[in-house]
Write an enzyme that holds these catalytic residues in place. Structure first.
Site, short mmCIF file in Angstrom:
data_model
loop_
_atom_site.label_atom_id
_atom_site.label_comp_id
_atom_site.label_asym_id
_atom_site.label_seq_id
_atom_site.Cartn_x
_atom_site.Cartn_y
_atom_site.Cartn_z
CD GLU A 200 -1.75 -2.38 0.86
OE1 GLU A 200 -0.99 -2.92 1.68
OE2 GLU A 200 -2.19 -2.99 -0.13
CG ASN A 284 -1.85 -5.14 -3.05
OD1 ASN A 284 -1.40 -5.69 -2.04
ND2 ASN A 284 -1.75 -3.85 -3.25
CG ASP A 326 -5.62 -5.19 -1.23
OD1 ASP A 326 -4.44 -5.41 -1.57
OD2 ASP A 326 -6.00 -5.24 -0.05
#
Lengths: 599, 599
Positions: A200, A284, A326
């Site tokens: 992230e 991801n 994700d």
């Protein structure tokens, strides 16, 4: 046979979650022979064995007497973030790793769990600021007289099991780039496999192998970029066409975006010593906003098989090409051997965040089946010919528009919480989620070491309102045999034993024992805090069987409590807070180990 | 009879700590009739009753079966400072108060201890900075449908027991002056008595009574200053000459020093409804450096008896005139009725920090006996004619010179940890310390809201090396019947039941059940953290007897762990760290409630 598993089929599976027992089938899958060594009563790695079964042959505690289970002792970690680690037992000592600041405790089981020593690695406090979803750690592995584990600030550390002294410490990453480390290492012969977290924050993901004796980095494979960085060479034989080609880790991205494209390695991995292959999932792609990164975004949201010694890739399979949700790929790979359509097959079973339970030939990456675990609207199934996930166009996230009711949500039908496989029942036990979400894409630019997401996410309960479920899964039939619905995501791992008892914990703090054949609740105990840890079992110095679990709410799902987040901001914790507003009403934070035994 | 209890006598008592049972004496003291009401199975105030007995007539758990005691449920408070509060039970609900931030939790006992509601008073964070010795809270009292307790930032608060809504909140003190509040309120009819903490910051101590219904302050009595402020009037009839005279709260101090002379009220208090008198102890004078405050320093280090309705003082007795050792006077006063030398007497029993167990006629303040509980070098005894403590001149602290081997140390032979009195055995059960210290006085000036101590203190273990002890005390004979030695100070409270079981906890985290007749260890359980809380017992909704204790190390003795203090600074925590350097080797912090029952 239909190419696609359709939604109606998925709904049917959900509807028939009855208490049918599947024991004693002719074709019951079995863990591979290398996982079947005589159980010495220890628990030296989080998954119990290299095949990742989390199965114990101890059977003193069984479905008949588990109702009498009592707390033998408790131990407060002194920290109050999410406790995801598996308590290990080596000899007469238990070892637990805490969330940041990643203290390693040794408890003397001959002295009733008294503190033997503690090792404090003193990670950089700044590492907390770049951890996406609480500051968890998933535990250590024992090898060569040492406990080896990772710190949030990117060191892999070996500590002498007897003395608690540091033996070696290797810097693996850079928090200023957004890298942290939260995974438990995988032991493969004389090496440990580790990887980074930070999908992230636009890090560039990698996996690496270190020498158990010295901590020297033996190889490192990136998950984006040119083949030379990815350790893709002549041995690379992916099964599907879309994984074949030169430098796909560059060409399946807009120019240069692979350089901060995520694809981290923070979940589970397994090792087959016969094939000498390690298996690990890749997370991801970054950013979450998928519109700005057209392409398959190799090698993210998939699984690599690599030669343990050289790191050279053997095959890759992408669960979620161009991952828009994700969906990651880091969940556990449980190695089993079975007869598939009359043929013996060495497979790995992988319940993915995208909602399907995959059965994959672990020798070559062929997908044998991919059946829905939970309600799915984001895709209609997996094409077994091409290996491709069939996305639903209407559920693709957009900028300037909220797309609603995408199921599963980013934490998936199932997230990191590892499943267990019973050698006895032949069933897979899957702790998981029932979450959907609404999303709007936002512009996002890359700034090193900062969040790189580009979405407004609001998660919510899936159909039925139960946000979690604990399911027994028939691998051969590709369907649930029975399931237990839970109010919150079942964010803990699980354990199944030869006593036909399965254990898991709930975010309310209940530690539960379930009949492994029927799903019947046999016993529960209310621990101090919500449970997101991994249960383990062992034979104590007194010869009795014990069961251990860390209680301590937190993690991505429990960040609202562990991080004291404001429930009025549903987008907090990447949108998970919206689905967990009532968690603070039922639990409180605080890390404590509970160890149970029969009286 | 000798006027003085000499040291040789004290040593003898210590040497004969054998397992002699004193049950069924002809003259066994009894708690007064107002404490003998039928036990309804609740526990509505920390001391169980107004007489402060901490005795329960529940006997389902007894000396024979307590070995089978098991954890019924646990609850993490989510905080990691010292947990000193007593879990209360009113109806089917349990109430616990945490250290700062002083959250009040209600747990539903019909739902296995599930969280019912929480009330967060949100005290000022700055209050932590003026708390001398961790940020503890000793609990709430139930009255008139409300839980009433104090916050560290000086509010007395009433919360509706059913809803968790705040009913009233009264500001009682000022953190900028160094005042905090840590005590549990005392219920006296329709009033609660509360007082301030901050004797180490030169506050001016007081006690006050508030209307249970409205929170209105009905009276406030200061413990230093002119008689009008101290609520000393025509009803004041102290027993001893040295407590008689006008405005002694001014004249026994150097000019103006009474204005910041300590004398706080943070410990235990009791109430005799027949006499309508409340009893509470007054803490040490400030600063600790006694050379700069010649005089008796009234009304510190003693006990007041006051009319509950008017607050007017009835009598005062000074345990430690001109207190040189932080001997305070705040320990519990347990009200019992007995036959003393052939005469019926209403007495209070008070084990003081100065090392003596006092038996005092609670109608008039006459000291009937004062016998040594522990090894004492700072004084040679109490003159029962004058009431004066006989100090040893050689042990008086000095400036520029270290005076060594003063026993007891500032936390006393016994600190706040409250004793229990058994209606059945007639014995007093005293958790306490065995600590000595070295001291050098330092110059100190008064600056509002900052430490006002003026001593370098290094504490250490007393003779024998055990820093703690749990003793059964014969009130009539003035001696220990038996005792259990503990490695660390026994900083928890205790509880004794009609099942002839006494409970207490150790700083290692062991919760222990002791045979109330013999001192034999019957059972122990290792909780997660060191125990400094107060055990309570109750009858649950299912009719079974339960025992509850908060685990969570901290407080003055545990500040090295809860506050993460550096063991290299022995003077930290006012010199307590020097005696507790090994505590971090055996325990970790973390507040968790444990509730036990028979299977």
């Amino acid at each position: 046979m239909s190419k696609f598993v359709n939604i109606a089929g998925a709904a049917r599976v959900l509807a028939v979650a009855s208490l049918v027992c599947s024991v004693a089938q002719a074709q019951t899958p079995q863990p591979p022979s290398f996982a079947k060594a005589t159980d010495d009563g220890q628990w030296t790695m989080p998954a119990k064995d290299a095949a990742g079964t989390r199965y114990s042959s101890l059977d003193e505690i069984n479905a008949q007497n588990v109702k009498n289970l009592k707390v033998a002792f408790a131990f407060s970690t002194g920290f109050d973030r999410g406790e995801e680690a598996a308590p290990l037992v080596v000899g007469d000592t238990m070892y637990i790793v805490t969330p940041y600041p990643n203290t390693l405790f040794a408890l003397d089981l001959k002295q009733g769990g008294a503190l033997k020593w503690r090792y404090d690695p003193l990670p950089s406090a700044a590492s907390q600021g770049v951890a996406c979803c609480d500051v968890v750690n998933r535990g250590a592995v024992f090898a060569d007289g040492k406990l080896i584990y990772n710190t949030l600030d990117d060191y892999t550390i070996a500590v002498a099991a007897d003395t608690g002294k540091e033996v070696w410490r290797t810097k693996m990453g850079e928090i200023n780039k957004g890298e942290t480390m939260t995974m438990a290492p995988l032991l493969a012969k004389d090496k440990v496999l580790v990887g980074d977290s930070g999908g992230e924050l636009g890090v560039r993901g990698w996996a690496a192998a270190l020498d158990v004796k010295t901590g020297k980095i033996l190889w490192r494979a990136y998950n984006t970029g040119p083949d030379s960085d990815v350790l893709i060479g002549p041995d690379f034989k992916p099964f599907y066409a879309s994984d074949k080609g030169k430098d796909l880790g560059v060409s399946t991205w807009p120019p240069d975006m692979w350089q901060h494209g995520g694809g981290t390695v923070w979940g589970w991995s397994s090792y087959d010593p016969d094939l000498n292959l390690i298996y690990y999932g890749v997370s991801n792609p970054g950013p979450w906003n998928s519109s700005i990164r057209p392409g398959d975004n190799k090698w993210t949201a998939g699984i690599f098989a690599r030669d343990a010694d050289t790191g050279q890739a053997r095959w890759f399979y992408q669960y979620s090409p161009h991952d828009q949700f994700d969906y990651d790929g880091v969940n556990e790979e449980i190695l089993v051997d079975l007869t598939w359509k009359g043929q013996p097959r060495k497979v790995l079973v992988h319940p993915d965040r995208n909602g399907y339970v995959y059965v994959i030939d672990r020798t070559n990456g062929e997908v044998l089946s991919a059946e829905p675990l939970q309600y799915i609207t984001s895709s209609t199934g997996v094409d077994l010919k091409t290996g491709r996930l069939a996305y639903v166009a209407a559920k693709q996230p957009k900028t300037g528009e909220t797309v609603r009711d995408i199921c599963p949500a980013p934490p998936g039908a199932k997230d990191w919480q590892p499943s267990a496989f019973s050698h006895k029942t032949g069933l897979l036990y899957i702790p998981h989620n029932n979450l959907c979400f609404d999303v709007e894409e936002l512009d996002v630019g890359y700034i090193e070491g900062t969040p790189y997401v580009g979405e407004n996410v609001h998660m919510k309960a899936g159909p039925g309102g139960n946000r979690g479920e604990y399911a027994a899964w028939d691998i051969l039939k590709g369907k649930k045999i029975w399931s237990v619905k839970e109010r919150f995501p079942v964010w803990s791992g699980t354990l199944v034993t030869a006593g036909d008892v399965a254990f898991y914990g709930t975010m309310e703090g209940l530690f539960k024992a379930i009949n492994a054949n029927t799903g019947e609740l046999l016993w529960q105990f209310k621990t101090g805090s919500g449970i997101i840890g991994q249960p383990t079992t062992y034979r104590g110095p007194d010869g009795k069987q014990y069961v251990a679990i860390l209680s301590g709410v937190g993690g991505w799902s429990g960040a609202i409590v562990a991080g004291g987040l404001d429930k009025r901001d549903g987008t907090a914790a990447l949108g998970f807070v919206n689905a967990m507003k009532d968690l603070p009403d039922v639990t409180t934070k605080g890390g404590t180990l509970y160890v149970f035994a029969l009286p």
